[in-house]
Design a protein around this motif. Structure first.
Motif, short mmCIF file in Angstrom:
data_model
loop_
_atom_site.label_atom_id
_atom_site.label_comp_id
_atom_site.label_asym_id
_atom_site.label_seq_id
_atom_site.Cartn_x
_atom_site.Cartn_y
_atom_site.Cartn_z
N ALA A 121 0.85 -1.19 0.00
CA ALA A 121 0.00 0.00 0.00
C ALA A 121 0.88 1.24 0.00
O ALA A 121 2.02 1.20 0.46
N THR A 122 0.33 2.33 -0.53
CA THR A 122 1.07 3.58 -0.50
C THR A 122 1.38 3.93 0.96
O THR A 122 0.58 3.69 1.85
N GLY A 123 2.59 4.41 1.20
CA GLY A 123 3.03 4.72 2.56
C GLY A 123 3.75 3.58 3.24
O GLY A 123 4.30 3.75 4.33
N SER A 124 3.77 2.40 2.63
CA SER A 124 4.46 1.25 3.22
C SER A 124 5.96 1.36 2.98
O SER A 124 6.40 1.87 1.95
N THR A 125 6.72 0.85 3.94
CA THR A 125 8.18 0.79 3.79
C THR A 125 8.55 -0.66 3.55
O THR A 125 8.21 -1.55 4.34
N VAL A 126 9.22 -0.90 2.41
CA VAL A 126 9.58 -2.25 2.00
C VAL A 126 11.00 -2.28 1.46
O VAL A 126 11.55 -1.25 1.07
N ALA A 127 11.58 -3.47 1.45
CA ALA A 127 12.93 -3.65 0.90
C ALA A 127 12.84 -3.93 -0.60
O ALA A 127 11.95 -4.66 -1.06
N ALA A 128 13.74 -3.37 -1.35
CA ALA A 128 13.83 -3.65 -2.79
C ALA A 128 14.39 -5.05 -2.97
O ALA A 128 15.32 -5.46 -2.28
N THR A 129 13.76 -5.81 -3.86
CA THR A 129 14.21 -7.17 -4.14
C THR A 129 15.16 -7.14 -5.34
O THR A 129 15.21 -6.16 -6.08
N ALA A 130 15.90 -8.25 -5.51
CA ALA A 130 16.80 -8.33 -6.66
C ALA A 130 15.96 -8.36 -7.93
O ALA A 130 14.91 -8.99 -7.95
N PRO A 131 16.29 -7.68 -8.95
CA PRO A 131 17.46 -6.81 -9.15
C PRO A 131 17.17 -5.35 -8.88
O PRO A 131 17.11 -4.54 -9.81
N GLY A 132 16.92 -4.97 -7.65
CA GLY A 132 16.67 -3.57 -7.29
C GLY A 132 15.29 -3.10 -7.68
O GLY A 132 15.14 -2.04 -8.29
N GLN A 133 14.26 -3.90 -7.34
CA GLN A 133 12.90 -3.57 -7.75
C GLN A 133 11.92 -3.66 -6.58
O GLN A 133 12.12 -4.43 -5.64
N ILE A 134 10.86 -2.89 -6.69
CA ILE A 134 9.68 -3.05 -5.85
C ILE A 134 8.52 -3.20 -6.83
O ILE A 134 8.35 -2.38 -7.74
N VAL A 135 7.74 -4.28 -6.66
CA VAL A 135 6.62 -4.54 -7.56
C VAL A 135 5.33 -4.30 -6.77
O VAL A 135 5.11 -4.93 -5.73
N ILE A 136 4.51 -3.41 -7.26
CA ILE A 136 3.20 -3.15 -6.67
C ILE A 136 2.21 -4.05 -7.41
O ILE A 136 2.11 -3.99 -8.64
N THR A 137 1.50 -4.90 -6.66
CA THR A 137 0.60 -5.88 -7.27
C THR A 137 -0.85 -5.62 -6.86
O THR A 137 -1.12 -4.78 -5.99
N GLY A 138 -1.77 -6.36 -7.49
CA GLY A 138 -3.19 -6.27 -7.13
C GLY A 138 -3.86 -5.02 -7.63
O GLY A 138 -4.82 -4.54 -7.01
#
Length: 188
Positions: free
Chosen positions: A29-46
């Motif tokens: 969700a917007t405002g969430s703090t998450v770690a970037a996964t390899a290869p340096g990405q954050i995927v927003i799903t749903g």
């Protein structure tokens, strides 16, 4: 559907980022703090179809990335072309039905009246079959065909197969009563 994604890339793998975006609810969700996964990405799903604005990340130092936008579009639903109605007499063979429409689509069909000789449901084309009607009035199968492709379902089309009964006759006869005179009768 709700299976859209937005991929934010160019990040440091394993680093924590606060994600921001507007336009719909997804995971994270917007405002969430998450770690970037390899290869340096954050995927927003749903995500559903629509416009998403203000897409950005803020790193642990409070530095915000550039702001991007993305538009997600639902795929075009598959179609099935119209099928002509058939009218037959009991005992006749139908014309085989080959469904056409969107390439690669699956055509699922249902039949509301199996008394005509057609099964209750199936997938794909309908082979020619011998019609049945043991009654004295016409019977009708309404067949509904629904196209599907890649998880999307298109608009159904319907057609009918009408099976008319065979005429039933009775015959009564009277033998001639006088030799060599045509005075007998046949009543139909």
């Amino acid at each position: 559907g709700m299976d859209g994604t937005i991929t934010i890339s160019g990040l440091t793998t394993g680093a924590m980022y606060t994600v921001a975006y507007a336009g719909g609810a997804g995971t994270p969700a917007t405002g969430s703090t998450v770690a970037a996964t390899a290869p340096g990405q954050i995927v927003i799903t749903g995500l559903s179809a629509g416009s998403y604005t203000g897409i950005s990340v803020t790193d642990a130092n409070g530095c915000m990335s550039n702001i991007m936008m993305a538009t997600l579009t639902d795929p075009t639903p598959p179609t099935v072309n119209a099928v002509g109605n058939q009218v037959l007499c009991a005992g006749e063979m139908t014309t085989a039905i080959a469904f056409t429409g969107t390439a690669g689509a699956t055509f699922n069909w249902t039949n509301n009246n199996t008394a005509t000789g057609l099964g209750a449901s199936g997938t794909g084309n309908i082979a020619a079959f011998t019609t049945t009607n043991t009654g004295t009035t016409p019977i009708v199968s309404t067949v509904t065909v629904t196209p599907s492709l890649g998880g999307c379902t298109g608009t159904a089309v319907m057609f009918t197969i009408t099976v008319n009964p065979l005429p039933v006759i009775t015959v009564a006869s009277t033998d001639p009563t006088i030799c060599m005179v045509a005075d007998g009768t046949i009543i139909i």
